[in-house]
Every structure is written in structure tokens, then in C-alpha cells.
Design an enzyme around this catalytic site. Structure first.
Site: not given
Ligand SMILES: O=C(O)c1ccccc1NCC(=O)[C@H](O)[C@H](O)COP(=O)(O)O
Length: 210
Positions: A8, A129
Site C-alpha cells: 500500500c 488494521d
């Protein structure tokens, strides 16, 4: 089943190529001006990827105009919503865009996992997350949560594990959680927003070995 990786916060051809070369299944582009990884959609669109690779745009409470523009300009195959988007908002985004929608769920305690259930039948994937401190970025902070919290949790949707992963700890994280998709950002950087091709390669190698 092999484990796959999403790298990412990419912004250069070299680092996208490192993710592709390492066998990543997805690359992520961050569209959030407060992030050191922020990229304009047109620039992300210039970063070439093979057809099999997922291109995921990361957004924080985006409006429809940004989403619609970014999906087209950056040629996104999916969007990752990292703000306080409700299930209703996620459903509306999915109906509007017609691409995969991932919802990030911030985790510090076991009770935090319950939030994932609201997105059953609405999102395509949950990204667990680490919950970040108030006033900081909601992701990309290199923080991890207690992976054992996922033990025994009935996942309402396909899911991915994120938060503080790197080449040294990802095998342990996969071993504990049985994640089939892992996501990394700062663990493959030399400084915030600066991706490192060698760290991307090492992360992908560690994931492939699982
Ligand atoms: O990466 C960012 O700057 C970011 C900013 C705002 C919202 C989300 C962001 N990143 C989302 C991601 O998918 C990260 O890969 C994820 O939070 C894990 O980050 P890290 O702990 O640094 O590996």
C-alpha cells in the site's frame, strides 16, 4: 492456499514494479492529502500494472466526486474506505462505483472486531488494521494490534490483516491469524512515504514462504 500481499501507499514505477516482481496480488494508492503517501489520481493512473493485479484506492470519508474521479483516473479495481463510513455509506459507494469495496475496521480490543459485522453483505472485504491515536492518520502508522484477538472470531466477510507488518514479523502474524491476505505500508519504507524496493522484495518473499 497461498497467502497474498497488498503493498500500500505506492507512488513510483520502481516500487510498483517491485510489488509486481515480488508476486503481490494488490497495490494500494492513498488519496488522502494529510498522508505522506498521498498521490493524485492521474499520477496513480500512469503507474502500469498487469491485468491480474488489484489496484486499490485508499480513502478517508471521501465524497462521491473524489471517488468517481479517482476510480476512473487511477484505473482502480477497488476502494478501501478507511474513515468512519457507515454500512449505508459503504452500500451507496458500492452501488455507485461498481468496484470492490473494502472497509477498514480499526482494532485495539476484541470488542472492536464487532464493528465488522455491520458490513456483512455490504462490503466485499474487511481490512483489520490497528487503531491509531486520535489526531493521527487512521492508517499507515506502523502500529500493530494483538493478532490473538482474531482467534475464534467468526469473520463476517473475506478479510485481510494489516497494521505494523514487516518482513520480520509477517510469518508470525500469518501463523497466528491464518490470514490469506496481508497488507503493508510503513514496514516496507525507509522513511514515511518513501517505499524501499528491497524491503518490498523481502516482505513479498516472507509472505510467499508461508
Ligand atoms: O497509509 C496511509 O498513509 C494511510 C492514510 C490514511 C488512511 C489509510 C492509510 N493507509 C491504509 C493502509 O492500507 C495501510 O497499508 C495500513 O494502514 C497499514 O499500514 P502500516 O501499519 O504502516 O503497514
Amino acid at each position: 492456499m497461498p497467502v497474498s500481499a497488498k503493498i500500500c501507499g505506492l507512488s513510483t514505477p520502481e516500487t510498483v514494479d517491485a510489488a509486481i516482481g515480488g508476486g503481490a496480488s494488490h497495490v494500494g494508492f492513498v488519496f488522502f492529502p494529510k498522508s505522506p503517501r498521498d498521490i493524485v489520481p492521474e499520477r496513480a493512473g500512469q503507474l502500469a500494472t498487469p491485468g491480474h493485479l488489484g489496484r486499490i484506492g485508499v480513502f478517508v470519508d471521501p465524497d462521491d466526486a473524489l471517488l468517481t474521479h479517482a476510480v476512473t483516473a487511477a484505473r482502480l479495481t477497488g476502494v478501501q474506505l478507511h474513515g468512519e463510513e457507515t454500512a449505508e455509506r459503504v452500500a451507496a459507494v458500492k452501488a455507485r462505483l461498481g468496484v470492490e469495496v473494502w472497509k477498514a475496521v480499526p482494532v485495539r480490543t476484541r470488542a472492536d472486531l464487532d464493528a465488522a459485522r455491520a458490513y456483512r453483505g455490504v462490503a466485499d472485504r474487511i481490512l483489520y488494521d490497528a487503531k491509531t491515536p486520535k489526531g493521527t492518520l487512521p492508517g499507515g502508522m506502523g502500529l500493530r494490534f494483538d493478532w490473538k484477538l482474531l482467534d475464534g472470531f467468526q469473520h463476517p466477510l473475506p478479510w485481510a490483516l494489516s497494521g505494523g507488518l514487516d518482513a520480520a514479523n509477517v510469518a508470525e502474524a500469518i501463523g497466528i491469524t491464518a490470514a490469506r491476505l496481508v497488507d503493508v505500508s510503513s514496514g516496507v519504507e525507509s522513511a514515511p512515504g518513501v517505499k524501499d524496493v528491497d524491503k518490498i522484495a523481502a516482505f513479498c518473499k516472507a509472505v510467499s514462504a508461508c
